[in-house]
Write a protein that holds these residues in place. Structure first.
Motif, short mmCIF file in Angstrom:
data_model
loop_
_atom_site.label_atom_id
_atom_site.label_comp_id
_atom_site.label_asym_id
_atom_site.label_seq_id
_atom_site.Cartn_x
_atom_site.Cartn_y
_atom_site.Cartn_z
N GLU A 145 -15.89 -13.37 117.86
CA GLU A 145 -16.67 -14.62 117.86
C GLU A 145 -16.31 -15.49 116.66
OE1 GLU A 145 -20.85 -13.78 118.12
OE2 GLU A 145 -20.60 -12.70 120.01
N GLU A 146 -16.12 -14.87 115.48
CA GLU A 146 -15.74 -15.63 114.30
C GLU A 146 -14.37 -16.28 114.49
OE1 GLU A 146 -16.04 -12.77 111.13
OE2 GLU A 146 -18.24 -12.85 111.11
N GLU A 147 -13.45 -15.55 115.10
CA GLU A 147 -12.12 -16.11 115.35
C GLU A 147 -12.21 -17.27 116.33
OE1 GLU A 147 -9.92 -12.70 116.69
OE2 GLU A 147 -9.41 -12.08 114.65
N THR A 148 -13.03 -17.12 117.36
CA THR A 148 -13.21 -18.18 118.35
C THR A 148 -13.81 -19.42 117.71
OG1 THR A 148 -13.50 -16.53 120.10
CG2 THR A 148 -14.27 -18.76 120.57
N ASN A 149 -14.76 -19.23 116.82
CA ASN A 149 -15.42 -20.36 116.16
C ASN A 149 -14.50 -21.09 115.19
OD1 ASN A 149 -17.81 -19.90 117.51
ND2 ASN A 149 -18.66 -18.63 115.91
N HIS A 150 -13.47 -20.40 114.70
CA HIS A 150 -12.54 -21.02 113.74
C HIS A 150 -11.33 -21.67 114.42
CE1 HIS A 150 -14.70 -18.40 110.82
NE2 HIS A 150 -14.63 -19.52 110.13
N GLU A 151 -11.24 -21.54 115.72
CA GLU A 151 -10.09 -22.13 116.44
C GLU A 151 -10.28 -23.60 116.70
OE1 GLU A 151 -9.47 -19.72 119.91
OE2 GLU A 151 -8.55 -18.14 118.76
#
Length: 151
Positions: A145-151
């Protein structure tokens, strides 16, 4: 032990357990003349009767065309039927046939028998294992989720 090695050891442990489970499932499936993927289709159709092909493909993590080929073979073997939906005639739903239902029961029972030795684990150890698995899943979901939010 350094952090990198700890991560690799955790991953290796899960990979080895996953392979052992898959091999057990493969032997149970082969014992009854189906492939592991067909076994998974039997399980999904047992749990989700009247599922559409696209939903099945999503649960199998496969493309629609690959899933369609698996279903074609299972229809030919009289394990699965394709039927028009009563609510929307454009939709085709998949169902286990009587033969498919019997096959599911047989393969599921064989798999349970092969997994029964897992009961050698003490209940306390099993509870710890499940708690740790849940933690790992939560950590990995959070990271995703953190990776998705930073994309």
């Amino acid at each position: 032990m350094d952090d990198q090695q700890r991560v690799l050891d955790i991953f290796k442990s899960f990979r080895e357990v996953n392979q052992a489970f898959f091999q057990g499932m493969q032997k149970a499936a082969q014992h009854h003349g189906v492939t592991p993927l067909q076994f998974m289709v039997l399980r999904i159709l047992n749990n989700c009767p009247e599922i559409r092909l696209s939903e099945l493909a999503e649960q199998l993590h496969l493309g629609n065309s690959t899933t369609s080929g698996i279903i074609d073979r299972m229809v030919k073997a009289d394990l699965v039927s394709r039927e028009r939906s009563d609510t929307d005639r454009r939709n085709v739903i998949l169902k286990l046939t009587d033969k498919g239902n019997d096959m599911w029961k047989q393969t599921h029972q064989t798999r349970l028998e092969r997994l029964a030795p897992l009961l050698e684990l003490a209940e306390e150890d099993q509870a710890h294992l499940q708690r740790i698995h849940n933690q790992i899943v939560q950590i990995l979901h959070r990271v995703r989720e953190e990776e998705t939010n930073h994309e």
